[in-house]
Design a protein around this motif. Structure first.
Motif, mmCIF file in Angstrom:
data_model
loop_
_atom_site.group_PDB
_atom_site.id
_atom_site.type_symbol
_atom_site.label_atom_id
_atom_site.label_comp_id
_atom_site.label_asym_id
_atom_site.label_seq_id
_atom_site.Cartn_x
_atom_site.Cartn_y
_atom_site.Cartn_z
ATOM 1 N N ALA A 104 0.835 -1.206 0.000
ATOM 2 C CA ALA A 104 0.000 0.000 0.000
ATOM 3 C C ALA A 104 0.868 1.255 0.000
ATOM 4 N N ARG A 105 1.965 1.249 0.727
ATOM 5 C CA ARG A 105 2.872 2.400 0.763
ATOM 6 C C ARG A 105 3.513 2.604 -0.615
ATOM 7 N N ILE A 106 3.909 1.520 -1.249
ATOM 8 C CA ILE A 106 4.510 1.606 -2.585
ATOM 9 C C ILE A 106 3.494 2.158 -3.579
ATOM 10 N N ALA A 107 2.275 1.639 -3.530
ATOM 11 C CA ALA A 107 1.228 2.120 -4.435
ATOM 12 C C ALA A 107 0.957 3.603 -4.209
ATOM 13 N N ALA A 108 0.939 4.026 -2.949
ATOM 14 C CA ALA A 108 0.702 5.444 -2.641
ATOM 15 C C ALA A 108 1.831 6.309 -3.202
ATOM 16 N N THR A 109 3.060 5.853 -3.056
ATOM 17 C CA THR A 109 4.199 6.612 -3.583
ATOM 18 C C THR A 109 4.111 6.733 -5.098
ATOM 19 N N LEU A 110 3.781 5.640 -5.760
ATOM 20 C CA LEU A 110 3.694 5.658 -7.223
ATOM 21 C C LEU A 110 2.506 6.471 -7.724
ATOM 22 N N GLY A 111 1.544 6.714 -6.854
ATOM 23 C CA GLY A 111 0.388 7.523 -7.216
ATOM 24 C C GLY A 111 0.654 9.012 -7.192
ATOM 25 N N HIS A 112 1.820 9.403 -6.708
ATOM 26 C CA HIS A 112 2.217 10.817 -6.651
ATOM 27 C C HIS A 112 3.388 11.045 -7.592
ATOM 28 N N ARG A 113 3.688 12.287 -7.817
ATOM 29 C CA ARG A 113 4.848 12.575 -8.679
ATOM 30 C C ARG A 113 6.134 12.110 -7.983
ATOM 31 N N LYS A 114 7.148 11.868 -8.760
ATOM 32 C CA LYS A 114 8.430 11.412 -8.237
ATOM 33 C C LYS A 114 9.000 12.447 -7.284
ATOM 34 N N GLN A 115 9.540 11.977 -6.183
ATOM 35 C CA GLN A 115 10.136 12.841 -5.171
ATOM 36 C C GLN A 115 11.659 12.829 -5.309
ATOM 37 N N TYR A 116 12.280 13.880 -4.841
ATOM 38 C CA TYR A 116 13.750 13.967 -4.828
ATOM 39 C C TYR A 116 14.191 14.350 -3.441
ATOM 40 N N PRO A 117 14.998 13.565 -2.771
ATOM 41 C CA PRO A 117 15.517 12.279 -3.245
ATOM 42 C C PRO A 117 14.395 11.246 -3.347
ATOM 43 N N ILE A 118 14.654 10.198 -4.124
ATOM 44 C CA ILE A 118 13.625 9.191 -4.330
ATOM 45 C C ILE A 118 13.316 8.460 -3.018
ATOM 46 N N ILE A 119 12.086 7.959 -2.924
ATOM 47 C CA ILE A 119 11.650 7.193 -1.762
ATOM 48 C C ILE A 119 12.262 5.800 -1.839
ATOM 49 N N ARG A 120 12.765 5.338 -0.701
ATOM 50 C CA ARG A 120 13.302 3.981 -0.575
ATOM 51 C C ARG A 120 12.682 3.330 0.654
ATOM 52 N N ILE A 121 12.551 2.021 0.604
ATOM 53 C CA ILE A 121 12.081 1.264 1.763
ATOM 54 C C ILE A 121 13.129 0.195 2.068
ATOM 55 N N TYR A 122 13.592 0.199 3.313
ATOM 56 C CA TYR A 122 14.585 -0.761 3.778
ATOM 57 C C TYR A 122 13.964 -1.664 4.834
#
Length: 85
Positions: free
Chosen positions: A3-21
């Motif tokens: 769900a977090r990934i889908a939410a991120t992809l639903g918005h414009r690209k952020q800088y720096p890019i979003i990462r999940i560890y």
């Protein structure tokens, strides 16, 4: 985390890019989502997607103080996902 990934992809690209560890923290598996920029807090989630804390970022750069030892106690880092755009 899907769900977090889908939410991120639903918005414009952020800088720096979003990462999940993925880490082990306090003997449990957790996921740390980086903040996109400037004075925003990063977020640590448990495996069910519940917010545990915000270890860094914000006006002070120290997050919400709920896991102030995150940087010292996290272990076994693994990059799970990063914005591919």
């Amino acid at each position: 985390m899907k769900a977090r990934i889908a939410a991120t992809l639903g918005h414009r690209k952020q800088y720096p890019i979003i990462r999940i560890y993925r880490y082990v923290y306090n003997d449990q598996t957790v996921y740390w989502e980086t903040a996109p920029c400037c004075d925003q807090q990063s977020t640590v989630y448990d495996t069910k997607g519940n917010v545990l804390c915000h270890p860094d970022g914000g006006i002070t750069g120290k997050g919400d103080g709920q896991c102030a030892n995150f940087e010292k106690r996290k272990a076994n880092e693994r990059l799970v996902w990063q914005d591919p755009r």
